[in-house]
Design an enzyme around this catalytic site. Structure first.
Site, mmCIF file in Angstrom:
data_model
loop_
_atom_site.group_PDB
_atom_site.id
_atom_site.type_symbol
_atom_site.label_atom_id
_atom_site.label_comp_id
_atom_site.label_asym_id
_atom_site.label_seq_id
_atom_site.Cartn_x
_atom_site.Cartn_y
_atom_site.Cartn_z
ATOM 1 N N GLU A 47 1.786 5.911 7.492
ATOM 2 C CA GLU A 47 3.184 6.029 7.062
ATOM 3 C C GLU A 47 3.875 7.205 7.757
ATOM 4 O O GLU A 47 5.056 7.130 8.089
ATOM 5 C CB GLU A 47 3.270 6.179 5.547
ATOM 6 C CG GLU A 47 2.589 5.059 4.758
ATOM 7 C CD GLU A 47 3.016 3.660 5.174
ATOM 8 O OE1 GLU A 47 4.161 3.477 5.626
ATOM 9 O OE2 GLU A 47 2.191 2.729 5.052
ATOM 10 N N HIS B 127 4.888 6.259 11.252
ATOM 11 C CA HIS B 127 6.070 5.396 11.252
ATOM 12 C C HIS B 127 7.363 6.198 11.464
ATOM 13 O O HIS B 127 8.382 5.607 11.836
ATOM 14 C CB HIS B 127 6.181 4.654 9.924
ATOM 15 C CG HIS B 127 5.609 3.270 9.950
ATOM 16 N ND1 HIS B 127 5.842 2.368 10.965
ATOM 17 C CD2 HIS B 127 4.830 2.605 9.056
ATOM 18 C CE1 HIS B 127 5.227 1.231 10.701
ATOM 19 N NE2 HIS B 127 4.598 1.340 9.547
ATOM 20 N N GLY C 59 0.821 -1.204 0.000
ATOM 21 C CA GLY C 59 0.000 0.000 0.000
ATOM 22 C C GLY C 59 0.850 1.246 0.000
ATOM 23 O O GLY C 59 0.601 2.183 -0.763
#
Length: 888
Positions: A303, A306, A266
């Site tokens: 993301e 992260h 993804g």
């Protein structure tokens, strides 16, 4: 495959590398025929290793041009090389190793390492793709400071990007140019990224809590610049949320995202340069559904989060994968809940978990969240690691409460910044701030499969007590035949005729945490455990596992009247929905049993009346109502069946759905008309909720099949101003079983394609709608789609849209007794094994569950698995899945 019997890697065998790489300087000379990669590595011997230790670097599909050590070119006697490694025989304490390798990105169909997507170069290095770029210690505990120089033709590749900050750039004499990027934060090589291409940039800016201005840049094809606004807004919301909720501020000067159409995953959180599948970043009203907007919001946030939970603090080894993924999924779930409807977000997450992850836990690929071994790490990017991992983190949050959890996460980030650590380190931080013993809780990480929790209630009218007895168990799996009891937090309340009852627990043992006088959290720690509630003036209905407080299969003998009471009076939104699902399951299973004796069994009117009550109550959240009115899917009904009877599930569910549609036709029509809007399009939660319920009503109207409903659907399809409404109407038309609209169906299919053929993501939806059609003969249609110009077998999004959708979401056609669906899937796996093993191994999943079906289907599915296993040069990815499936 270089080894016909690839060996497993074990967590117990972990040891630090013999060498560290402190600095990494890379040079990429991008050419049309090949790419030269130069690597200058500062290599230091680990003080804990032997002086005679060899340096063994990982490498695959590389042509070694030269290798030098400390300025001296090595002779063939001073190093050795094979298909997967480069070994340097003699090193000092501190060394400079220089290599030059030649790679051919345009031939790299695996989409790992450096490859071409259309006309651009891009990378995907997690988990072990970096070894396809240059020889390196490709493991997450080797963290290095990276500097990267990229040189390419300026006309073809005007944009040259890598991690960190841009420190130099310029033109060269031969029409080429270069950029130099430096990332000041040490990272493992799996976080390395490079992009080169002709891309347009959409810019914005975010000011951090300390007053720093961060440049936001999204790079896309020029035609897609109008689809970036939502991703930018989502990113800015995520940056602000992470500051407020976790105290985490972004650390570089620039945050970049690149949209790539050919991508196995993804998105990827490479430090400062996130590479995204186009489906997870591009969004606009005309081409993106509400679910698509929400997916972009969630993935962009994931993301970004992260940057701390994965980049600044990363994994010591791949057995710790859920350390970053489970924690970050929990973070993105909470972010999305705060951005929209918390109840609906929880329902969405749990529905996916119980349908797909529970099935994974029940199959041959079941593994612990912290697995003890693996053959191919790519096979462990699973729902167990991500979604079950997130549920475990959520339980920690539940057990500690928000304030202590925040203190624990602060301690974790501050203690381990710049380090590669373990799941135990994360839990240790939570232990330190709370003083709580998590020894038993760690079984959630180390025991595979889904625990089953059985609850039994008994009311003593004379004593005014209500007793709840819980029994927990867990099926044996490969890593452990006898499971020890887990610590299971069960949030619960008691409902009486007038609503929630005050709770007084007898004895109130120390491990009970009370939120208020109507909800309590029980810690189930034993195989069998009883709790007694006092001063209960009437027989209550227990509201158990509120908010889905633990990822377990709960059994309680609710009557249908009990479930209707929970649906109407429970103040926990999740349990109201869950009660509607349980009621529907009971009714569908009753119809399944009756279908054996009669072709048209009756449907319990209580379900219809419960749906009527929910549908006509305009005070309720429309999004939650839409969820409550949606019957459990065939995949979930299969998951809870001892033996999966494909036809019985399909026909019983259809009969119940049709009866609801017929009985509530006027109510659905009234709701559909009431929920129309002439205002401007908005993705506000209230508007998403309105469209959700409106389209649920349209779905039921189309199931009813009246001519006026078909006309309404056709009008919505033609006149829709947003993709949510257009795709919903298109799906209803294509999936309709009415023979009278066959001509309309074909015209709709063609007109939709003609309208959107230049929008790849919309075409993916066009493919998926046809591949998921329950109408007989869909496999023939799927084979036609594979020959359509819109389909590309080398593009994972296209493969997922047709092959994965057909095999995974079209049970009635995939599982035809002739077995042609199984052969179809095996053929595609065998083909993709040679070109993209990651995608091939993920496609196999429907076949791996062969043990759940009748004897005829078992034999047919097993035959195809054996055919796959018999192929020559089987990849490690496919070998592991097939071997484990057949040994189940």
């Amino acid at each position: 495959m270089t080894d016909t019997n690839p060996k497993a890697i074990y967590l117990k065998d972990y040891k630090e590398p013999d060498y560290w790489i402190k600095k990494t300087e890379l040079g990429f000379d991008l050419r049309e025929d090949a790419t030269l990669v130069s690597a200058n590595l500062s290599v230091i011997r680990n003080e804990n290793s032997d002086d005679s230790a060899l340096l063994v670097l990982h490498g695959q599909c590389l042509e070694l041009v030269s290798v030098s050590l400390n300025g001296k070119k090595l002779t063939p006697e001073e190093f050795s090389i094979d298909d997967e490694s480069l070994t340097i025989h003699s090193l000092q304490q501190e060394n400079t190793l220089q290599t030059v390798t030649r790679i051919v990105p345009q031939d790299n169909t695996s989409l790992e390492g450096l490859y071409r997507s259309q006309t651009m170069y891009c990378t995907q290095c997690e988990a072990e793709g970096f070894r396809k770029i240059t020889y390196y210690l490709d493991r997450p505990d080797v963290m290095s400071e990276f500097t990267t120089k990229i040189t390419a033709d300026k006309g073809k590749y005007p944009v040259l990007l890598s991690n960190g900050n841009l420190i130099d750039s310029g033109d060269l004499d031969d029409g080429r140019h270069f950029t130099v990027w430096h990332d000041p934060f040490i990272k493992p090589c799996y976080l390395f990224a490079l992009v080169a291409g002709e891309l347009s940039c959409v810019d914005d800016q975010f000011t951090t809590m300390s007053g720093r201005d961060i440049s936001i840049k999204i790079f896309v094809e020029d035609k897609d610049t109008d689809k970036c606004a939502h991703a930018i807004e989502s990113l800015k919301n995520a940056m602000k949320w992470d500051e407020e909720v976790y105290g985490r501020e972004y650390d570089l000067d620039t945050f970049m995202i690149v949209a790539v159409d050919d991508f196995n995953m993804g998105a990827m959180e490479n430090k400062g340069l996130n590479i995204f599948n186009t489906s997870c970043v591009l969004a606009k009203q005309e081409t993106t559904t509400d679910a698509g907007f929400q997916r972009v919001e969630g993935v962009v946030a994931h993301e970004y989060f992260h940057n701390w939970s994965g980049n600044r603090v990363t994994c010591r080894d791949w057995f710790q994968l859920s350390l970053k993924e489970g924690f970050t999924v929990f973070r993105d779930q909470e972010f999305s809940a705060d951005m929209g409807s918390r109840t609906v977000k929880r329902i969405d997450d749990v529905e996916m978990l119980r349908t797909m992850q529970f099935a994974e836990d029940g199959g041959p690929m079941a593994h612990a969240v912290q697995p003890a071994s693996f053959i191919e790490i790519s096979n462990f990017y699973t729902l167990t690691i991500y979604e079950k991992g997130a549920e475990i983190v959520r339980m920690v949050h539940t057990l500690l409460g928000g304030e202590l959890f925040r203190k624990g996460s602060d301690l974790y980030f501050e203690t381990h910044d710049g380090c590669a650590v373990t799941i135990d380190d994360f839990i240790a931080a939570m232990t330190e701030v709370s003083g709580r013993d998590f020894t038993q809780f760690m079984r959630w990480y180390r025991q595979a499969a889904t625990p089953e929790l059985k609850a039994e209630g008994e009311y003593d009218e004379s004593a005014e007590t209500f007793s709840l007895t819980f029994s927990q168990s867990c099926r044996p799996t490969a890593e452990c035949s006898e499971k020890l009891p887990n610590l299971i937090p069960v949030a619960m309340g008691l409902l009486g005729d007038a609503g929630a009852l005050p709770i007084k627990l007898q004895g109130e043992p120390a491990n009970i945490e009370t939120d208020d006088n109507t909800q309590i959290i029980l810690d189930i720690t034993e195989a069998k455990q009883t709790f007694v509630f006092e001063n209960i003036k009437e027989k209550p209905v227990p509201s158990l596992l509120r908010g889905f407080s633990a990822p377990v299969k709960l059994q309680y003998n609710y009557s249908r009247d009990d479930l209707m009471q929970l649906m109407s009076r429970d103040d926990d939104g999740f349990n109201r929905w869950d009660s509607s699902q349980k009621l529907a399951i009971q009714v569908i299973q009753e119809v399944m049993a009756a279908l054996v004796q009669e072709p048209a069994p009756s449907v319990d009117e209580r379900l219809i009346e419960a749906y009527r009550s929910v549908l006509t109550d305009e005070s309720l959240d429309a999004a939650m109502v839409a969820q409550m009115l949606s019957l459990p899917g065939e995949a979930f009904l299969a998951e809870i069946s001892p033996v999966i009877d494909v036809e019985s599930i399909h026909h019983a569910r259809n009969r119940v759905e049709r009866k609801i549609a017929q009985a509530l036709r006027q109510e659905f029509l009234d709701a559909y008309q009431r929920l129309q809007s002439s205002g401007e399009f908005s993705i506000a939660a209230s508007e998403i909720a309105r469209r959700s319920l409106k389209n649920t009503a349209l779905h039921y109207l189309m199931i009813g099949g009246k001519s006026d409903a078909i006309e309404l659907c056709q009008q919505q399809f033609v006149n829709a101003t947003n993709m949510t409404d257009e795709l919903m109407a298109f799906t209803a038309i294509v999936h309709s079983s009415k023979a009278s609209i066959s001509e309309m169906k074909e015209k709709s299919i063609q007109s939709f394609y003609d309208k959107w053929q230049h929008e790849s993501l919309v075409v993916n939806s066009w493919l998926a709608v046809q591949a998921s059609s329950p109408i007989p003969g869909t496999l023939a249609k799927v084979n036609e789609l594979l020959d359509h110009p819109a389909f590309d077998m080398n593009n994972p999004n296209k493969v997922r849209s047709v092959i994965s959708i057909f095999a995974g979401r079209n049970a009635i056609n995939f599982h035809r007794l002739q077995g042609d669906g199984y052969k179809f899937l095996a053929d595609k796996v065998i083909y993709l094994n040679k070109t993209n093993p990651q995608i091939a191994s993920r496609l196999i999943t429907p076949l791996t569950r062969w043990g759940r079906y009748d004897d005829t289907r078992k034999g047919l599915m097993k035959k195809q698995l054996e055919r796959i296993r018999g192929q020559e040069n089987l990849s490690k990815d496919v070998f592991e899945v097939v071997t484990k499936s057949l040994s189940n």
